[in-house]
Design a protein around this motif. Structure first.
Motif, short mmCIF file in Angstrom:
data_model
loop_
_atom_site.label_atom_id
_atom_site.label_comp_id
_atom_site.label_asym_id
_atom_site.label_seq_id
_atom_site.Cartn_x
_atom_site.Cartn_y
_atom_site.Cartn_z
N HIS A 131 -27.95 10.44 9.56
CA HIS A 131 -27.09 9.32 9.94
C HIS A 131 -27.08 9.28 11.46
O HIS A 131 -27.66 10.16 12.11
CB HIS A 131 -25.68 9.44 9.35
N ALA A 132 -26.44 8.31 12.04
CA ALA A 132 -26.45 8.17 13.49
C ALA A 132 -26.00 9.47 14.16
O ALA A 132 -24.94 9.99 13.87
CB ALA A 132 -25.55 7.02 13.91
N GLY A 133 -26.84 9.99 15.01
CA GLY A 133 -26.50 11.19 15.76
C GLY A 133 -26.77 12.50 15.04
O GLY A 133 -26.50 13.56 15.58
N TRP A 134 -27.31 12.46 13.84
CA TRP A 134 -27.56 13.70 13.13
C TRP A 134 -28.89 13.61 12.39
O TRP A 134 -29.23 12.58 11.83
CB TRP A 134 -26.45 14.01 12.13
N ALA A 135 -29.61 14.72 12.42
CA ALA A 135 -30.89 14.79 11.72
C ALA A 135 -30.89 16.06 10.88
O ALA A 135 -30.32 17.07 11.26
CB ALA A 135 -32.03 14.83 12.73
N ASP A 136 -31.52 15.99 9.71
CA ASP A 136 -31.65 17.15 8.83
C ASP A 136 -33.01 17.79 9.02
O ASP A 136 -34.02 17.11 9.18
CB ASP A 136 -31.51 16.74 7.37
N VAL A 137 -33.02 19.12 8.97
CA VAL A 137 -34.28 19.85 9.02
C VAL A 137 -34.98 19.70 7.67
O VAL A 137 -34.37 19.85 6.61
CB VAL A 137 -34.04 21.35 9.34
N PHE A 138 -36.26 19.38 7.72
CA PHE A 138 -37.06 19.11 6.52
C PHE A 138 -38.36 19.90 6.63
O PHE A 138 -38.98 19.95 7.68
CB PHE A 138 -37.36 17.61 6.47
N HIS A 139 -38.76 20.56 5.55
CA HIS A 139 -40.02 21.29 5.54
C HIS A 139 -41.08 20.44 4.83
O HIS A 139 -40.94 20.11 3.65
CB HIS A 139 -39.89 22.63 4.82
N ARG B 299 -34.25 23.42 14.52
CA ARG B 299 -32.79 23.55 14.61
C ARG B 299 -32.31 23.50 16.06
O ARG B 299 -31.30 22.87 16.37
CB ARG B 299 -32.33 24.84 13.95
N ALA B 300 -33.03 24.17 16.96
CA ALA B 300 -32.65 24.17 18.37
C ALA B 300 -32.74 22.75 18.95
O ALA B 300 -31.86 22.32 19.70
CB ALA B 300 -33.54 25.13 19.16
N ALA B 301 -33.79 22.04 18.59
CA ALA B 301 -33.94 20.66 19.07
C ALA B 301 -32.81 19.78 18.54
O ALA B 301 -32.26 18.95 19.28
CB ALA B 301 -35.30 20.10 18.64
N ARG B 302 -32.46 19.98 17.28
CA ARG B 302 -31.37 19.19 16.69
C ARG B 302 -30.07 19.45 17.44
O ARG B 302 -29.34 18.52 17.77
CB ARG B 302 -31.21 19.54 15.21
N GLU B 303 -29.77 20.71 17.71
CA GLU B 303 -28.52 21.04 18.41
C GLU B 303 -28.51 20.47 19.83
O GLU B 303 -27.49 19.96 20.29
CB GLU B 303 -28.30 22.55 18.43
N GLY B 304 -29.64 20.53 20.52
CA GLY B 304 -29.73 19.95 21.85
C GLY B 304 -29.54 18.45 21.81
O GLY B 304 -28.87 17.86 22.68
N ALA B 305 -30.10 17.81 20.80
CA ALA B 305 -29.96 16.36 20.67
C ALA B 305 -28.52 15.97 20.35
O ALA B 305 -28.04 14.94 20.83
CB ALA B 305 -30.92 15.84 19.59
N VAL B 306 -27.83 16.77 19.55
CA VAL B 306 -26.42 16.48 19.25
C VAL B 306 -25.60 16.56 20.54
O VAL B 306 -24.76 15.70 20.80
CB VAL B 306 -25.86 17.46 18.19
#
Length: 112
Positions: free
Chosen positions: A15-23, A64-71
């Motif tokens: 959703h806006a501002g959040w991404a899920d990690v996918f393998h 995960r690190a990229a997701r946290e930085g983007a948040v």
């Protein structure tokens, strides 16, 4: 298609501002198939268009690190977005008030 996917970890828009990690387990043409490792129940693999992939990484930790930085980057803009939303609500109210005023004035003129 190769047996080994070079960057199998992806961030998929949740959703806006959040991404899920996918393998990503498989790629074929315009689609990727895989699973979400952070979900409580890992069900059967799911497929998406490659357009659903926001970014790809070689490891889960990198994703995960990229997701946290983007948040964190997303949150930097919260105040500006809130200010813009307040201005939008005020502009919408002014438009609504003007519309109602115009209708009421027309109604008053038609009576007289």
């Amino acid at each position: 298609m190769t047996d080994q996917i070079e960057r199998p970890w992806a961030l998929m828009r949740h959703h806006a501002g959040w991404a899920d990690v996918f393998h990503i387990e498989k790629e074929a043409g315009d689609s990727v198939t895989g699973f979400y490792p952070d979900r409580e129940t890992v069900g059967p693999p799911v497929s998406y268009s490659v357009r659903a992939v926001l970014a790809r990484f070689p490891t889960m930790e990198a994703a995960r690190a990229a997701r946290e930085g983007a948040v964190s980057e997303w949150r930097k803009h919260d105040a500006g977005v809130q200010e813009a939303e307040e201005k939008l609500r005020a502009a919408e109210k002014a438009r609504e008030d003007a519309w109602l005023g115009c209708l009421r004035e027309a109604a008053d003129r038609s009576v007289g």
